[in-house]
Scaffold this active site. Structure first.
Site, short mmCIF file in Angstrom:
data_model
loop_
_atom_site.label_atom_id
_atom_site.label_comp_id
_atom_site.label_asym_id
_atom_site.label_seq_id
_atom_site.Cartn_x
_atom_site.Cartn_y
_atom_site.Cartn_z
CG HIS A 6 -5.84 -1.88 -0.44
ND1 HIS A 6 -4.98 -1.40 -1.41
CD2 HIS A 6 -5.42 -1.33 0.73
CE1 HIS A 6 -4.09 -0.60 -0.85
NE2 HIS A 6 -4.34 -0.54 0.45
CB SER A 53 -0.96 -0.06 1.19
OG SER A 53 -1.97 0.91 1.07
CG ASP A 101 -6.75 -2.32 -4.00
OD1 ASP A 101 -7.28 -1.28 -3.56
OD2 ASP A 101 -5.52 -2.53 -3.93
#
Length: 232
Positions: free
Chosen positions: A204, A78, A174
């Site tokens: 995600h 991320s 995501d």
């Protein structure tokens, strides 16, 4: 060298300790987990400056850490994957100084300036919401800053020939999926070797869930194998 996720606002090295240990055990290599300054107290460019400084310091102290300075991979998930990608780009762009041997990027945020279709499709109900993304980005990037700056959004700018190879993983559910895959295409178009993987059935943020179920463990284990290939 691992940078934790958390939207540049939350998260910590301690919170990802189990991830670092898992990767070290699976790859047989040392994992250096890095903390960096967080927004809003320290907004952009604090985190990207910390990331590059950490990489340069690790190279300079490679003997102390017992590692080969020419075989250091930067990675993260991320926001941490974004920092790893920015670090790889900055190191390659400067023309002198060390460059990572590779970049290991799990579902990075690559475009803070535009919306991509997956953000509208998966922006609700899949762990990371559209509102979350806005909140994180607005805390991270100061008002009036240029979000097309490649240090903010690696999807922009020119990719230097010296940019290291990448293993880039996106998650099927995501909101950031499409911009991550666009970045893989951008690197590939610039001649950078890229191994792009879509974990089609995952959301995600699956990396920290590595011990919570067999599917998470399977996905992270496959990415750990790619990391090992970069280092061996």
């Amino acid at each position: 060298m691992f940078f934790h996720g958390g939207g540049w606002v939350i998260g910590s090295r301690a919170g990802y300790d189990h991830v670092g240990r898992f990767l070290a055990e699976r790859t047989g290599h040392r994992v250096l987990s890095v903390d960096y300054r967080l927004a809003p107290e320290d907004p952009f460019p604090a985190a990207v400056d910390d990331a590059l400084a950490a990489f340069d310091d690790t190279v300079a102290r490679a003997r102390e850490f017992g590692v080969d300075p020419d075989r250091i991979v930067v990675g993260g998930d991320s926001a941490g994957a974004t920092l790893a990608a920015v670090t790889a780009r900055r190191a390659a762009d400067r023309g002198d100084g060390p460059v990572p041997a590779g970049q290991w990027l799990l579902y990075p945020a690559t475009d803070l300036a535009a919306r991509h279709p997956s953000r509208d499709r998966f922006g609700q109900g899949f762990l990371l919401t559209d509102e979350d993304i806005v909140w994180f980005q607005d805390h991270y990037v100061p008002s009036g800053a240029d979000r097309t700056d490649p240090l903010v959004s690696v999807l922009y700018g020119t990719v230097a020939a010296a940019t290291p190879p990448a293993h880039l993983v996106t998650a099927g559910f995501d909101p950031l999926r499409d911009e991550g895959e666009r970045y893989a295409e951008k690197l590939r178009a610039a001649g950078v070797p890229v191994e792009a993987v879509r974990e089609a059935d995952l959301p995600h943020g699956f990396l920290p869930f590595v011990h919570l179920g067999p599917r998470f463990g399977e996905a992270v284990s496959e990415s750990a194998k790619a990391l090992q290939r970069m280092l061996d």
